[in-house]
Motif scaffolding. Structure first.
Motif, short mmCIF file in Angstrom:
data_model
loop_
_atom_site.label_atom_id
_atom_site.label_comp_id
_atom_site.label_asym_id
_atom_site.label_seq_id
_atom_site.Cartn_x
_atom_site.Cartn_y
_atom_site.Cartn_z
N GLY A 50 26.56 24.12 11.77
CA GLY A 50 25.64 23.00 11.82
C GLY A 50 24.86 22.77 10.55
N ALA A 51 24.79 23.75 9.66
CA ALA A 51 24.09 23.55 8.39
C ALA A 51 24.83 22.48 7.59
CB ALA A 51 24.01 24.85 7.59
N ALA A 52 24.07 21.62 6.92
CA ALA A 52 24.66 20.53 6.15
C ALA A 52 24.25 20.65 4.69
CB ALA A 52 24.20 19.18 6.71
N GLY A 53 25.12 20.18 3.81
CA GLY A 53 24.82 20.21 2.39
C GLY A 53 26.05 19.85 1.59
N GLY A 54 26.21 20.54 0.45
CA GLY A 54 27.35 20.29 -0.39
C GLY A 54 27.10 20.71 -1.81
N HIS A 55 27.92 20.18 -2.69
CA HIS A 55 27.78 20.42 -4.13
C HIS A 55 28.17 19.11 -4.83
CE1 HIS A 55 31.94 21.60 -3.11
NE2 HIS A 55 32.27 21.17 -4.32
N GLY A 56 27.29 18.64 -5.71
CA GLY A 56 27.54 17.36 -6.37
C GLY A 56 27.77 16.27 -5.33
N PRO A 57 28.78 15.42 -5.55
CA PRO A 57 29.04 14.32 -4.60
C PRO A 57 29.81 14.76 -3.35
CG PRO A 57 30.63 14.22 -6.37
CD PRO A 57 29.65 15.34 -6.72
N VAL A 58 30.22 16.02 -3.30
CA VAL A 58 30.99 16.52 -2.17
C VAL A 58 30.01 17.04 -1.12
CG1 VAL A 58 32.77 18.13 -1.41
CG2 VAL A 58 32.91 17.11 -3.70
N PHE A 75 34.26 18.04 5.71
CA PHE A 75 33.81 17.03 4.75
C PHE A 75 33.09 15.88 5.44
CE2 PHE A 75 37.50 18.73 2.33
CZ PHE A 75 36.78 19.19 1.24
N THR A 76 31.99 15.43 4.83
CA THR A 76 31.30 14.21 5.24
C THR A 76 31.29 13.19 4.09
OG1 THR A 76 29.15 15.16 4.66
CG2 THR A 76 29.88 15.41 6.95
N ALA A 77 31.58 13.62 2.89
CA ALA A 77 31.67 12.74 1.71
C ALA A 77 32.41 13.53 0.63
CB ALA A 77 30.29 12.32 1.22
N PRO A 78 33.02 12.84 -0.29
CA PRO A 78 33.03 11.42 -0.54
C PRO A 78 33.86 10.67 0.51
CG PRO A 78 34.16 12.59 -2.33
CD PRO A 78 33.73 13.59 -1.33
N ARG A 79 33.66 9.37 0.49
CA ARG A 79 34.40 8.50 1.40
C ARG A 79 35.91 8.72 1.19
NH1 ARG A 79 32.76 2.58 2.82
NH2 ARG A 79 34.58 2.01 4.03
N GLY A 80 36.62 8.83 2.29
CA GLY A 80 38.06 9.01 2.22
C GLY A 80 38.52 10.45 2.29
N THR A 97 41.41 43.59 -0.89
CA THR A 97 41.10 42.46 -0.02
C THR A 97 41.48 41.17 -0.71
OG1 THR A 97 39.22 43.69 0.87
CG2 THR A 97 39.23 41.33 1.26
N LEU A 98 42.04 40.26 0.04
CA LEU A 98 42.37 38.94 -0.48
C LEU A 98 41.24 37.99 -0.10
CD1 LEU A 98 44.61 37.12 -1.80
CD2 LEU A 98 45.24 36.55 0.56
N LEU A 99 40.66 37.33 -1.10
CA LEU A 99 39.68 36.27 -0.88
C LEU A 99 40.40 34.96 -1.12
CD1 LEU A 99 36.75 35.31 -0.40
CD2 LEU A 99 36.38 35.62 -2.87
N ARG A 100 40.40 34.08 -0.12
CA ARG A 100 41.17 32.84 -0.20
C ARG A 100 40.25 31.63 0.06
NH1 ARG A 100 45.64 33.24 3.70
NH2 ARG A 100 46.76 34.18 1.97
N HIS A 101 40.48 30.58 -0.71
CA HIS A 101 39.85 29.29 -0.43
C HIS A 101 40.97 28.31 -0.12
CE1 HIS A 101 38.31 25.26 -1.23
NE2 HIS A 101 37.16 25.75 -0.79
N THR A 102 40.83 27.59 0.98
CA THR A 102 41.82 26.61 1.40
C THR A 102 41.13 25.27 1.59
OG1 THR A 102 43.07 28.32 2.56
CG2 THR A 102 43.55 26.02 3.15
N LEU A 103 41.72 24.23 1.05
CA LEU A 103 41.28 22.87 1.28
C LEU A 103 42.44 22.15 1.96
CD1 LEU A 103 39.43 20.47 -1.06
CD2 LEU A 103 41.56 19.74 -0.01
N ALA A 104 42.17 21.56 3.12
CA ALA A 104 43.19 20.79 3.84
C ALA A 104 42.55 19.48 4.27
CB ALA A 104 43.70 21.57 5.05
N MET A 105 43.12 18.38 3.81
CA MET A 105 42.53 17.09 4.15
C MET A 105 43.56 15.98 4.02
SD MET A 105 40.18 15.99 0.93
CE MET A 105 40.93 15.46 -0.62
N HIS A 106 43.17 14.82 4.54
CA HIS A 106 43.88 13.58 4.30
C HIS A 106 42.98 12.76 3.39
CE1 HIS A 106 47.17 14.16 7.09
NE2 HIS A 106 46.30 14.70 7.90
N ALA A 107 43.52 12.32 2.29
CA ALA A 107 42.79 11.43 1.38
C ALA A 107 43.19 10.00 1.72
CB ALA A 107 43.14 11.76 -0.07
N ARG A 108 42.17 9.21 2.04
CA ARG A 108 42.42 7.82 2.45
C ARG A 108 41.67 6.86 1.54
NH1 ARG A 108 42.15 10.20 7.92
NH2 ARG A 108 44.29 10.24 8.65
N GLY A 109 42.15 5.64 1.47
CA GLY A 109 41.48 4.62 0.65
C GLY A 109 41.46 5.05 -0.81
N GLY A 110 40.32 4.82 -1.45
CA GLY A 110 40.16 5.17 -2.87
C GLY A 110 40.33 6.64 -3.17
N ALA A 111 40.15 7.50 -2.15
CA ALA A 111 40.31 8.94 -2.35
C ALA A 111 41.76 9.31 -2.68
CB ALA A 111 39.83 9.71 -1.13
#
Length: 160
Positions: A50-58, A75-80, A97-111
Motif C-alpha cells: 500500500g505504500a506509494a512513491g517512486g523515483h523521478g517520473p516513475v 506502476f502508476t506512472a508514467p502513462r502507458g 544468493t542471487l539478487l534479481r530485479h524483474t520488470l514486466a509490463m505492457h507499454a501502451r500509447g507513447g510508452a
C-alpha cells in the motif's frame, strides 16, 4: 508492446544478508538504490503493501512485500506503463544468493516509444548501479563495475 527485463547479481553472502538490502529500499540509508547518482526511491511510508512513491517520473505502489525475500511494485506512472517491477532474493547455497530485479509490463500509447528510447537505457543503468551497490555492501568491492554508455550519459545531460 510486452516488456520483460531482468537484472541480477550473485552475492557471496547468505540469503538473510542479501534480504536486508531489499528491506532497506527507500529508507534513509538505503543500501541498494543508487540515490546519489539517480533520483532517489521514496515512499510515503515504510516499505509495506500500500505504500506509494517512486523515483523521478516513475511512480508505483507496493503491491506486496515478504521481508528478506520479495517486494513488488505496481506502476502508476508514467502513462502507458502497465505492469510491475520487483526485487527477489534467491538462495544458491549457504553463502551465495542471487539478487534479481524483474520488470514486466505492457507499454501502451507513447510508452511504446519512450520505453525503448529513454526509459530502458536509463532503467538498465540505474539497476546495474544498484547491483554494484549491493555487491559493495556485501563484499566491500565490485568485481566488474557497471559503466554508463555514451547514450545514457547523453540522456542524463538532456534530462538534466
Amino acid at each position: 508492446m510486452g516488456v520483460y527485463n531482468v537484472h541480477e547479481r550473485v552475492l557471496t553472502v547468505p540469503e538473510a544478508e542479501a534480504g536486508l538490502l531489499l528491506d532497506g529500499l527507500s529508507g534513509d540509508s538505503d543500501p541498494l538504490w543508487p540515490g546519489r547518482d539517480w533520483p532517489p526511491m521514496r515512499l510515503d511510508g515504510p516499505l509495506a503493501s500500500g505504500a506509494a512513491g517512486g523515483h523521478g517520473p516513475v511512480r508505483y505502489t507496493v503491491a506486496a512485500h515478504v521481508p528478506g525475500r520479495w517486494v513488488r511494485f505496481l506502476f502508476t506512472a508514467p502513462r502507458g506503463f502497465h505492469g510491475f517491477h520487483e526485487f527477489t532474493v534467491h538462495p544458491l547455497g549457504p553463502d551465495r544468493t542471487l539478487l534479481r530485479h524483474t520488470l514486466a509490463m505492457h507499454a501502451r500509447g507513447g510508452a511504446r516509444f519512450s520505453w525503448p528510447l529513454v526509459f530502458r537505457p536509463l532503467h538498465d543503468a540505474v539497476l546495474e548501479d544498484g547491483l554494484d551497490r549491493a555487491e559493495r555492501a556485501c563484499t566491500g568491492r565490485v568485481a566488474r563495475p557497471a559503466r554508463w554508455s555514451g547514450y545514457v550519459r547523453l540522456l542524463r545531460r538532456l534530462i538534466g
